[in-house]
Design an enzyme around this catalytic site. Structure first.
Site, mmCIF file in Angstrom:
data_model
loop_
_atom_site.group_PDB
_atom_site.id
_atom_site.type_symbol
_atom_site.label_atom_id
_atom_site.label_comp_id
_atom_site.label_asym_id
_atom_site.label_seq_id
_atom_site.Cartn_x
_atom_site.Cartn_y
_atom_site.Cartn_z
ATOM 1 N N SER A 1 0.804 -1.215 0.000
ATOM 2 C CA SER A 1 0.000 0.000 0.000
ATOM 3 C C SER A 1 0.834 1.260 0.000
ATOM 4 C CB SER A 1 -0.922 0.017 1.222
ATOM 5 O OG SER A 1 -0.184 -0.106 2.411
ATOM 6 N N CYS A 2 0.366 2.227 -0.767
ATOM 7 C CA CYS A 2 0.744 3.637 -0.670
ATOM 8 C C CYS A 2 2.101 3.999 -1.270
ATOM 9 C CB CYS A 2 0.696 4.131 0.764
ATOM 10 S SG CYS A 2 -0.883 3.913 1.573
#
Length: 444
Positions: A31-32
């Protein structure tokens, strides 16, 4: 209408299947990606910050505003899982956050401090008791710090006092991680990376920098936990003689998750480098929309919210903070927000509140999952299903979305270069733009 409803149902069912597959296989989520560019990498003596928040594909991300406020000395604040002492004064903040929690994935405050966090894993176990989430620390840093370096101090002091830990997903399955942060203001940026209570920070005074889901601070450590090196020695991770590299010492040697994150980190660095010296609002948005690199994530984890902030180094000029409040920046509109007096709550991107009846608040947690979809999310969900299923109609909708975004960006250039002469004209800027976006969807 029947056709649209069918497409929407198919769209929702596909997300549900992806989530079920992830849970059944036990695959590691990634994620991210967070970015910052400072002069001389940017045009116009501006600091440009950007982040994609990559979260479970069925999670709703809301954009909310909280005004500055004073508190009594004995006041407490209830974060996602624990209660801590409240600060005497909190700054006004605009936040993009998973709708079930207290903190934020990313945001900005009235002093133009911007913060985004990343999930990181390493040799130090992340399986601790409930404490502060990294997302809580993002909000606390924004509410309590008027510069980037002060935000580093706020976050690390809270980390030392309360620790970090707890499930980072609205689900009974445990999803825990340590956190890294990219923090910027008008003058500089800081990368802060943590492992339990231990941490290292790197100052960024110019050029560009990005972070992903792996440790990235090597030998340039400008601030650190006083026991961080000794702890590494006691664990046998560092011999005390080799040059100390935080990433090398605290990282896993190799995992599939780290290799995937490393690939996105390298791609992000490459994309920033392509525009080096000419990085603008638009080029940062383009990076967040890049699917080939994996930065605009699709699948079980996807980019559920995105943010780009443009902050002039001239303190007399306002920062403009763009948020999507909807999944997939490629199929979303970046909408502008400017800090002025009398901003009201952003009603179209604010999710329903369940108070003490919220399953997050009850023990055991997450036994049920309430509907957290805000008005814009519901409209966007229908449009996303149409774009997925009908090419010609979808292309027309996308063009109308881009036209709205470009119009707003052109309007914002006036404020970025001349300032806000009449605050009443921008007090409802974000909400008004959301209304315009929903009208585009209604006409489609």
């Amino acid at each position: 209408m029947v056709f649209v409803n069918n497409q929407l149902q198919n769209y929702r069912e596909r997300k549900a299947r992806l989530k079920a597959f992830w849970k059944a296989t036990g695959m590691h989520p990634c994620s991210c990606d967070t970015f910052v560019a400072l002069p001389p990498s940017t045009e116009g003596q501006r600091v440009i910050f950007g982040k994609n928040s990559d979260r479970p594909c069925d999670e709703v991300q809301e954009v909310v505003y909280f005004p500055a406020r004073d508190y009594d000395t004995d006041k407490k604040v209830e974060c996602t899982y624990i209660e801590i002492e409240q600060a005497p004064h909190t700054y006004a903040v605009v936040l993009s956050r998973p709708a079930w929690l207290w903190g934020a994935e990313m945001g900005a405050n009235e002093h133009q401090v911007c913060i985004g966090n990343e999930a990181v894993w390493g040799r130090e176990s992340a399986d601790g008791d409930e404490a502060l989430l990294g997302m809580d620390l993002v909000r606390l840093g924004l509410e309590r710090a008027d510069t980037a370096v002060k935000a580093v101090d706020v976050i690390t002091e809270l980390l030392e006092k309360y620790g970090q830990g707890g499930n980072c997903m609205e689900d009974q399955c445990g999803f825990t991680y340590h956190n890294s942060f990219l923090i910027s203001d008008r003058k500089e940026a800081w990368v802060l990376e943590t492992a339990g209570k231990y941490w290292a920070a790197e100052k960024v005074e110019g050029g560009h920098r990005n972070i992903s889901n792996d440790y990235s601070i090597t030998t340039k450590v400008d601030k650190e936990h006083p026991e961080m090196r000794e702890y590494a020695k006691s664990q046998g991770w560092w011999d005390g003689e080799k040059p100390f590299s935080f990433a090398e010492v605290y990282s896993y040697k190799t995992t599939a998750r780290m290799e995937a994150a490393g690939g996105r980190y390298c791609e992000g660095k490459r994309l920033l480098g392509k525009s080096n010296g000419h990085i603008t609002t638009e080029s940062m948005m383009d990076i967040l929309r890049d699917k080939e690199s994996g930065i605009n994530m699709e699948g079980m984890f996807m980019s559920t919210g995105s943010m780009v902030s443009v902050v002039p180094q001239d303190p007399t000029l306002p920062g403009v903070h763009y948020f999507t409040a909807t999944p997939d920046p490629e199929r979303s509109v970046f909408k502008p927000f400017i800090f002025v007096q009398d901003v009201k709550q952003l009603k179209f991107t604010c999710s329903p509140c369940y108070g003490e009846d919220d399953p997050v608040k009850k023990q055991p947690r997450f036994q049920t999952k309430p509907d957290r979809k805000h008005p814009l999310f519901l409209k966007h969900e229908v449009v996303a299903a149409i774009i997925d299923s009908t090419r010609e109609r979808g292309q027309k909708i996308m063009q109308n979305m881009r036209d709205l975004e470009k119009t707003k960006m052109a309007e914002m250039e006036t404020y970025l270069t001349e300032g806000v002469k009449d605050p009443t004209k921008v007090v409802h800027l974000f909400t008004d733009t959301v209304e315009e976006e929903m009208k585009v969807y209604s006409k489609s």
